[in-house]
Write a protein that holds these residues in place. Structure first.
Motif, PDB file in Angstrom:
ATOM      1  N   GLU A 108       0.842  -1.193   0.000  1.00  0.00           N
ATOM      2  CA  GLU A 108       0.000   0.000   0.000  1.00  0.00           C
ATOM      3  C   GLU A 108       0.877   1.243   0.000  1.00  0.00           C
ATOM      4  O   GLU A 108       1.976   1.239   0.565  1.00  0.00           O
ATOM      5  CB  GLU A 108      -0.919   0.005   1.218  1.00  0.00           C
ATOM      6  N   GLN A 109       0.402   2.276  -0.649  1.00  0.00           N
ATOM      7  CA  GLN A 109       1.071   3.581  -0.647  1.00  0.00           C
ATOM      8  C   GLN A 109       0.023   4.626  -0.293  1.00  0.00           C
ATOM      9  O   GLN A 109      -0.626   5.199  -1.177  1.00  0.00           O
ATOM     10  CB  GLN A 109       1.712   3.858  -2.013  1.00  0.00           C
ATOM     11  N   PRO A 110      -0.164   4.889   1.000  1.00  0.00           N
ATOM     12  CA  PRO A 110      -1.226   5.791   1.439  1.00  0.00           C
ATOM     13  C   PRO A 110      -1.150   7.189   0.829  1.00  0.00           C
ATOM     14  O   PRO A 110      -2.177   7.864   0.700  1.00  0.00           O
ATOM     15  CB  PRO A 110      -1.028   5.847   2.963  1.00  0.00           C
ATOM     16  N   ALA A 111       0.053   7.621   0.447  1.00  0.00           N
ATOM     17  CA  ALA A 111       0.199   8.972  -0.100  1.00  0.00           C
ATOM     18  C   ALA A 111      -0.131   9.043  -1.585  1.00  0.00           C
ATOM     19  O   ALA A 111      -0.163  10.128  -2.162  1.00  0.00           O
ATOM     20  CB  ALA A 111       1.619   9.490   0.142  1.00  0.00           C
ATOM     21  N   ARG A 112      -0.378   7.885  -2.211  1.00  0.00           N
ATOM     22  CA  ARG A 112      -0.675   7.876  -3.645  1.00  0.00           C
ATOM     23  C   ARG A 112      -2.071   8.457  -3.888  1.00  0.00           C
ATOM     24  O   ARG A 112      -3.040   8.049  -3.277  1.00  0.00           O
ATOM     25  CB  ARG A 112      -0.590   6.451  -4.204  1.00  0.00           C
ATOM     26  N   LYS A 113      -2.150   9.394  -4.819  1.00  0.00           N
ATOM     27  CA  LYS A 113      -3.413  10.041  -5.152  1.00  0.00           C
ATOM     28  C   LYS A 113      -3.994   9.440  -6.432  1.00  0.00           C
ATOM     29  O   LYS A 113      -3.278   8.787  -7.191  1.00  0.00           O
ATOM     30  CB  LYS A 113      -3.188  11.548  -5.350  1.00  0.00           C
ATOM     31  N   PRO A 114      -5.280   9.659  -6.690  1.00  0.00           N
ATOM     32  CA  PRO A 114      -5.860   9.175  -7.949  1.00  0.00           C
ATOM     33  C   PRO A 114      -5.112   9.767  -9.151  1.00  0.00           C
ATOM     34  O   PRO A 114      -4.553  10.868  -9.070  1.00  0.00           O
ATOM     35  CB  PRO A 114      -7.303   9.694  -7.897  1.00  0.00           C
ATOM     36  N   LEU A 115      -5.095   9.032 -10.234  1.00  0.00           N
ATOM     37  CA  LEU A 115      -4.409   9.506 -11.432  1.00  0.00           C
ATOM     38  C   LEU A 115      -5.013  10.830 -11.908  1.00  0.00           C
ATOM     39  O   LEU A 115      -6.227  11.034 -11.846  1.00  0.00           O
ATOM     40  CB  LEU A 115      -4.514   8.463 -12.545  1.00  0.00           C
ATOM     41  N   HIS A 116      -4.132  11.716 -12.361  1.00  0.00           N
ATOM     42  CA  HIS A 116      -4.560  13.011 -12.882  1.00  0.00           C
ATOM     43  C   HIS A 116      -5.474  12.794 -14.093  1.00  0.00           C
ATOM     44  O   HIS A 116      -5.339  11.824 -14.848  1.00  0.00           O
ATOM     45  CB  HIS A 116      -3.324  13.818 -13.296  1.00  0.00           C
ATOM     46  N   ASN A 117      -6.403  13.703 -14.295  1.00  0.00           N
ATOM     47  CA  ASN A 117      -7.347  13.583 -15.406  1.00  0.00           C
ATOM     48  C   ASN A 117      -6.655  13.476 -16.764  1.00  0.00           C
ATOM     49  O   ASN A 117      -7.129  12.783 -17.667  1.00  0.00           O
ATOM     50  CB  ASN A 117      -8.312  14.774 -15.419  1.00  0.00           C
ATOM     51  N   GLU A 118      -5.515  14.162 -16.914  1.00  0.00           N
ATOM     52  CA  GLU A 118      -4.793  14.099 -18.183  1.00  0.00           C
ATOM     53  C   GLU A 118      -4.205  12.707 -18.404  1.00  0.00           C
ATOM     54  O   GLU A 118      -4.136  12.220 -19.533  1.00  0.00           O
ATOM     55  CB  GLU A 118      -3.680  15.149 -18.221  1.00  0.00           C
ATOM     56  N   VAL A 119      -3.757  12.074 -17.319  1.00  0.00           N
ATOM     57  CA  VAL A 119      -3.233  10.712 -17.434  1.00  0.00           C
ATOM     58  C   VAL A 119      -4.362   9.760 -17.822  1.00  0.00           C
ATOM     59  O   VAL A 119      -4.196   8.891 -18.685  1.00  0.00           O
ATOM     60  CB  VAL A 119      -2.573  10.263 -16.113  1.00  0.00           C
ATOM     61  N   LEU A 120      -5.510   9.924 -17.198  1.00  0.00           N
ATOM     62  CA  LEU A 120      -6.665   9.085 -17.534  1.00  0.00           C
ATOM     63  C   LEU A 120      -7.079   9.280 -18.989  1.00  0.00           C
ATOM     64  O   LEU A 120      -7.396   8.309 -19.692  1.00  0.00           O
ATOM     65  CB  LEU A 120      -7.833   9.411 -16.601  1.00  0.00           C
ATOM     66  N   ALA A 121      -7.060  10.539 -19.453  1.00  0.00           N
ATOM     67  CA  ALA A 121      -7.418  10.816 -20.847  1.00  0.00           C
ATOM     68  C   ALA A 121      -6.421  10.161 -21.800  1.00  0.00           C
ATOM     69  O   ALA A 121      -6.800   9.650 -22.863  1.00  0.00           O
ATOM     70  CB  ALA A 121      -7.469  12.326 -21.087  1.00  0.00           C
ATOM     71  N   ARG A 122      -5.160  10.178 -21.421  1.00  0.00           N
ATOM     72  CA  ARG A 122      -4.111   9.546 -22.242  1.00  0.00           C
ATOM     73  C   ARG A 122      -4.350   8.037 -22.332  1.00  0.00           C
ATOM     74  O   ARG A 122      -4.210   7.434 -23.406  1.00  0.00           O
ATOM     75  CB  ARG A 122      -2.739   9.839 -21.639  1.00  0.00           C
ATOM     76  N   ILE A 123      -4.694   7.417 -21.205  1.00  0.00           N
ATOM     77  CA  ILE A 123      -4.961   5.977 -21.196  1.00  0.00           C
ATOM     78  C   ILE A 123      -6.138   5.650 -22.105  1.00  0.00           C
ATOM     79  O   ILE A 123      -6.092   4.709 -22.913  1.00  0.00           O
ATOM     80  CB  ILE A 123      -5.264   5.491 -19.764  1.00  0.00           C
ATOM     81  N   GLU A 124      -7.216   6.418 -21.971  1.00  0.00           N
ATOM     82  CA  GLU A 124      -8.410   6.170 -22.776  1.00  0.00           C
ATOM     83  C   GLU A 124      -8.109   6.310 -24.268  1.00  0.00           C
ATOM     84  O   GLU A 124      -8.558   5.497 -25.084  1.00  0.00           O
ATOM     85  CB  GLU A 124      -9.520   7.135 -22.366  1.00  0.00           C
ATOM     86  N   ALA A 125      -7.333   7.342 -24.613  1.00  0.00           N
ATOM     87  CA  ALA A 125      -6.988   7.558 -26.023  1.00  0.00           C
ATOM     88  C   ALA A 125      -6.118   6.412 -26.543  1.00  0.00           C
ATOM     89  O   ALA A 125      -6.286   5.956 -27.685  1.00  0.00           O
ATOM     90  CB  ALA A 125      -6.267   8.891 -26.185  1.00  0.00           C
ATOM     91  N   ALA A 126      -5.186   5.950 -25.713  1.00  0.00           N
ATOM     92  CA  ALA A 126      -4.309   4.852 -26.118  1.00  0.00           C
ATOM     93  C   ALA A 126      -5.100   3.561 -26.306  1.00  0.00           C
ATOM     94  O   ALA A 126      -4.933   2.853 -27.312  1.00  0.00           O
ATOM     95  CB  ALA A 126      -3.211   4.655 -25.077  1.00  0.00           C
TER      96      ALA A 126
END
Length: 284
Positions: A108-126
């Motif tokens: 676990e990495q408690p300090a990890r935040k949800p992926l930034h919206n731009e990263v999510l958009a990049r994944i979806e486009a890929a």
């Protein structure tokens, strides 16, 4: 044969979201790569380090990895009656039943935040044009993104085939690290920071930079780790081309993509490097 291309994070948007670069002088040609990916003329892949490492904002990476902790799930117990055991196991245990105790460790990495919206958009486009992710180099305690529906990753086999993949990924990663590159750099910084406290794990000290210069060094080391593991996975999967904006441009000798290190990777593991312009030219 359809070329299989690893797309470095710094070219993924060019390949999958060319519309984001309206002022790029190559704009009339950028869509060629996207169209080729969608049509299957080339097969595209990206290292999962784009999400597990580079998906964290630069300023947050040290804090996130310093927060890494293992958590043991409750033990599970099961009893197998002797009659249900295989002959080989009964030859060892005799007439006894066998109790199995299961233990599961999660990272676990408690300090990890949800992926930034731009990263999510990049994944979806890929994913929309058929790009799959390459699994990361297996490391004890490493953060993982699970893929129960088997939609995210390029399959790396089962049984003996998986063993061959793991062995090759480790071989290449160790060779990279033996040259002071890749993961070796971030670990060296952590070990140096933790030197005053022998009981402290090296990754717990990554957020102890004393000034902006050390902070930048840590950020560069994380990027180098991502690059090194991306290349190790590329080799383990046996892909054809590693496409990166860094190729041909990097002048830092401590980068796995520096000219001398690229030459070594090509000579030793047959890695074929291309810039995005090279990839464009190959589609002409």
């Amino acid at each position: 044969m359809v070329p299989r291309v690893s797309l470095d994070t710094n070219v993924l948007d060019l390949a999958c979201r060319p519309e984001r670069f309206p002022k790029d002088p190559r704009q009339p040609h950028l869509h060629k790569v996207k169209a080729a990916l969608a049509a299957g003329t080339i097969q595209g892949f990206c290292s999962v380090t784009m999400l597990t490492i580079e998906g964290i904002m630069r300023k947050d990476r040290a804090e996130v990895f310093a927060s890494t902790q293992t958590k043991m799930q409750p033990e599970t117990h099961s009893l197998t009656k002797n009659a249900d055991l295989s002959h080989a196991i009964r030859a060892v245990v005799g007439d006894a039943d066998v109790e199995t105790i299961g233990m599961n460790l999660t990272v676990e990495q408690p300090a990890r935040k949800p992926l930034h919206n731009e990263v999510l958009a990049r994944i979806e486009a890929a994913q929309a044009v058929g790009v799959h992710f390459l699994k990361g180099v297996p490391r004890v305690g490493a953060y993982q993104i699970h893929d129960p529906e088997k939609k995210l990753y390029l399959d790396n086999g089962e049984g003996d085939a998986l063993g061959v993949w793991i062995e090759k990924a480790h071989e290449v990663a160790r060779a990279i690290e033996s040259r002071g590159l890749g993961f070796a750099q971030v670990k060296a910084i952590g070990q140096a920071k933790a030197a005053g406290d022998p009981a402290k794990a090296w990754f717990k000290a990554l957020d102890k930079a004393k000034d902006v210069h050390e902070e930048r060094a840590v950020e560069r080391a994380f990027s180098e780790w991502a690059d090194g593991d991306a290349i190790a996975a590329h080799v383990a999967y046996g892909l054809d081309i590693f496409c990166s904006a860094d190729v041909g441009n990097s002048s830092a000798t401590n980068s796995v993509l520096a000219p001398a290190n690229r030459a070594w990777l090509t000579a030793t593991y047959g890695v074929k490097f291309m810039t995005f312009d090279d990839l464009l030219a190959s589609l002409s």
